[in-house]
Design a protein around this motif. Structure first.
Motif, PDB file in Angstrom:
ATOM      1  N   UNK A 133       0.858  -1.257   0.104  1.00 44.64           N
ATOM      2  CA  UNK A 133       0.050   0.063   0.069  1.00 44.64           C
ATOM      3  C   UNK A 133       0.921   1.282   0.020  1.00 44.64           C
ATOM      4  N   UNK A 134       2.065   1.208   0.662  1.00 49.34           N
ATOM      5  CA  UNK A 134       2.757   2.406   0.822  1.00 49.34           C
ATOM      6  C   UNK A 134       3.599   2.619  -0.834  1.00 49.34           C
ATOM      7  N   UNK A 135       4.044   1.379  -1.175  1.00 49.46           N
ATOM      8  CA  UNK A 135       4.477   1.364  -2.737  1.00 49.46           C
ATOM      9  C   UNK A 135       3.413   1.982  -3.612  1.00 49.46           C
ATOM     10  N   UNK A 136       2.492   1.752  -3.417  1.00 51.37           N
ATOM     11  CA  UNK A 136       1.384   2.107  -4.499  1.00 51.37           C
ATOM     12  C   UNK A 136       0.906   3.244  -4.417  1.00 51.37           C
ATOM     13  N   UNK A 137       1.043   3.823  -3.223  1.00 50.45           N
ATOM     14  CA  UNK A 137       0.599   5.351  -2.908  1.00 50.45           C
ATOM     15  C   UNK A 137       1.697   6.285  -3.718  1.00 50.45           C
ATOM     16  N   UNK A 138       2.989   5.870  -3.400  1.00 54.01           N
ATOM     17  CA  UNK A 138       3.993   6.679  -4.287  1.00 54.01           C
ATOM     18  C   UNK A 138       3.787   6.357  -5.754  1.00 54.01           C
ATOM     19  N   UNK A 139       3.667   5.208  -6.251  1.00 57.76           N
ATOM     20  CA  UNK A 139       3.498   5.000  -7.643  1.00 57.76           C
ATOM     21  C   UNK A 139       2.207   5.671  -8.259  1.00 57.76           C
TER      22      UNK A 139
ATOM     23  N   UNK B 168      -8.403   8.495  -3.872  1.00 57.00           N
ATOM     24  CA  UNK B 168      -9.467   7.494  -4.609  1.00 57.00           C
ATOM     25  C   UNK B 168      -8.843   5.900  -3.885  1.00 57.00           C
ATOM     26  N   UNK B 169      -7.698   6.040  -4.517  1.00 60.98           N
ATOM     27  CA  UNK B 169      -6.742   4.625  -4.009  1.00 60.98           C
ATOM     28  C   UNK B 169      -7.077   4.114  -2.737  1.00 60.98           C
ATOM     29  N   UNK B 170      -6.748   5.168  -1.710  1.00 64.39           N
ATOM     30  CA  UNK B 170      -7.012   4.753  -0.266  1.00 64.39           C
ATOM     31  C   UNK B 170      -8.520   4.410   0.077  1.00 64.39           C
ATOM     32  N   UNK B 171      -9.349   4.961  -0.640  1.00 66.45           N
ATOM     33  CA  UNK B 171     -10.590   4.599  -0.217  1.00 66.45           C
ATOM     34  C   UNK B 171     -10.895   3.481  -0.861  1.00 66.45           C
ATOM     35  N   UNK B 172     -10.835   3.227  -2.087  1.00 62.99           N
ATOM     36  CA  UNK B 172     -11.120   1.778  -2.744  1.00 62.99           C
ATOM     37  C   UNK B 172     -10.332   0.715  -2.156  1.00 62.99           C
ATOM     38  N   UNK B 173      -9.222   0.939  -1.779  1.00 61.38           N
ATOM     39  CA  UNK B 173      -8.365  -0.094  -1.015  1.00 61.38           C
ATOM     40  C   UNK B 173      -8.915  -0.635   0.160  1.00 61.38           C
ATOM     41  N   UNK B 174      -9.258   0.531   1.237  1.00 63.24           N
ATOM     42  CA  UNK B 174      -9.732   0.186   2.377  1.00 63.24           C
ATOM     43  C   UNK B 174     -11.196  -0.423   2.369  1.00 63.24           C
TER      44      UNK B 174
ATOM     45  N   UNK C 280      -9.002 -10.620   2.282  1.00 63.33           N
ATOM     46  CA  UNK C 280      -8.608 -11.018   3.618  1.00 63.33           C
ATOM     47  C   UNK C 280      -7.145 -11.207   3.644  1.00 63.33           C
ATOM     48  N   UNK C 281      -6.641  -9.975   3.495  1.00 59.29           N
ATOM     49  CA  UNK C 281      -5.270  -9.774   3.614  1.00 59.29           C
ATOM     50  C   UNK C 281      -4.497 -10.088   4.716  1.00 59.29           C
ATOM     51  N   UNK C 282      -3.134 -10.234   4.939  1.00 58.90           N
ATOM     52  CA  UNK C 282      -2.509 -10.555   5.943  1.00 58.90           C
ATOM     53  C   UNK C 282      -2.159  -9.397   6.950  1.00 58.90           C
ATOM     54  N   UNK C 283      -2.508  -8.468   6.599  1.00 61.19           N
ATOM     55  CA  UNK C 283      -2.254  -7.257   7.797  1.00 61.19           C
ATOM     56  C   UNK C 283      -3.024  -5.987   7.169  1.00 61.19           C
ATOM     57  N   UNK C 284      -3.792  -5.306   7.971  1.00 59.99           N
ATOM     58  CA  UNK C 284      -4.205  -4.120   7.370  1.00 59.99           C
ATOM     59  C   UNK C 284      -3.205  -3.230   6.367  1.00 59.99           C
TER      60      UNK C 284
END
Length: 281
Positions: free
Chosen positions: A140-146, A186-192, A200-204
């Motif tokens: 999620x951090x990588x994708x934020x930057x990309x 938009x990415x953060x809202x859609x991802x969350x 059912x990811x390993x961690x939030x």
């Protein structure tokens, strides 16, 4: 040129992806250690060190990273350190950008070298720690930057009118920055609220932690801040290159330039992401 870029990207992905998706965080920590050591060598060269001294800087940085990994361990890194590193990025980059390319070389070289050494070690420690938190978190951090970078590019190309920092990076515009920030929100809202509950990811993810832990308004503001700092990281490295008349930080990655050219936006974001995460962890 395009073919060279594609081949280099394929080779990098063939190395990075297996390490990233390994069951243990150690392979990724080791691979990123090598990359950040190369970044230390590039930083030394960009700031006036001769080849042997720049190599020594890269080796010393690798040694500190290795000691951190094998000695006290990343778990021993206090959460307060992320705030210190984040503060250094916010205040230091603001000062450097105010000085501009002409002012950067006038700063004491020893100070510039120490600053780079500390910031690069801190970025590596933050990246390795993020992988230890979980795969979903670090992705999620990588994708934020990309996403911030990609949408800023296209937003600037299509709507860019007002230059962001013409003396440092003439291609960047305020419209591109706003487009990148909007895409990250938009990415953060859609991802969350869309993707994460179904997988059912390993961690939030970082997004879920901030948007639910801080509340939606503050969480969205935190994502805007991280997006802005990814731009600052890019501008900071561009400033250093422009100060010495270099197009790329090196030619280590054919078709792409150097390691710092590829990770500049990541360097401030990871420590700051962990600092914000400490508020809700």
């Amino acid at each position: 040129m395009l073919g060279t870029r594609i081949i280099t990207a394929i080779v990098l992905l063939a190395i990075l992806l297996p390490a990233l998706f390994a069951g243990s965080p150690w392979p990724f920590a080791a691979v990123t250690l090598v990359l950040i050591a190369a970044g230390g060598w590039e930083w030394g060269r960009l700031n006036g060190l001769a080849q042997p001294a720049a190599l020594a800087m890269g080796a010393a940085l690798a040694g500190l990273c290795l000691f951190t990994l094998l000695g006290p361990g990343l778990a021993a890194v206090p959460a307060g350190l992320w705030w210190v590193l984040g503060g250094a990025w916010v205040l230091g980059s603001a000062h450097a950008l105010r000085l501009g390319p002409a002012g950067w070389p006038r700063l004491p070289r020893a100070g510039r070298l120490v600053l780079g050494f500390v910031l690069l070690w801190g970025a590596w420690a933050a990246i390795a720690t993020a992988r230890g938190i979980g795969l979903n978190f670090i992705l999620s951090v990588f994708c934020l930057v990309w996403v911030a970078d990609v949408f800023a590019y296209f937003g600037g190309r299509t709507m860019g009118r007002r230059k962001l920092a013409p003396a440092i990076s003439p291609g960047k515009s305020w419209e591109g920055v706003w487009t990148g920030m909007a895409a990250v929100l938009l990415l953060g809202l859609a991802w969350t609220f869309g993707l994460e509950p179904r997988l059912h990811t390993d961690t939030p993810s970082l997004y879920a932690r901030l948007l639910t832990g801080l509340g939606l308004p503050l969480g969205l503001l935190a994502l805007v801040f991280l997006s802005a700092m990814s731009v600052i990281g890019d501008l900071f490295e561009s400033l250093i290159k422009r100060a010495v008349g270099a197009k790329d930080s090196s030619q280590l990655l054919p078709g792409h330039g150097g390691v710092l050219d590829r990770v500049d936006a990541l360097l401030p974001v990871f420590p700051l992401a962990l600092a914000l995460n400490s508020l809700v962890a």
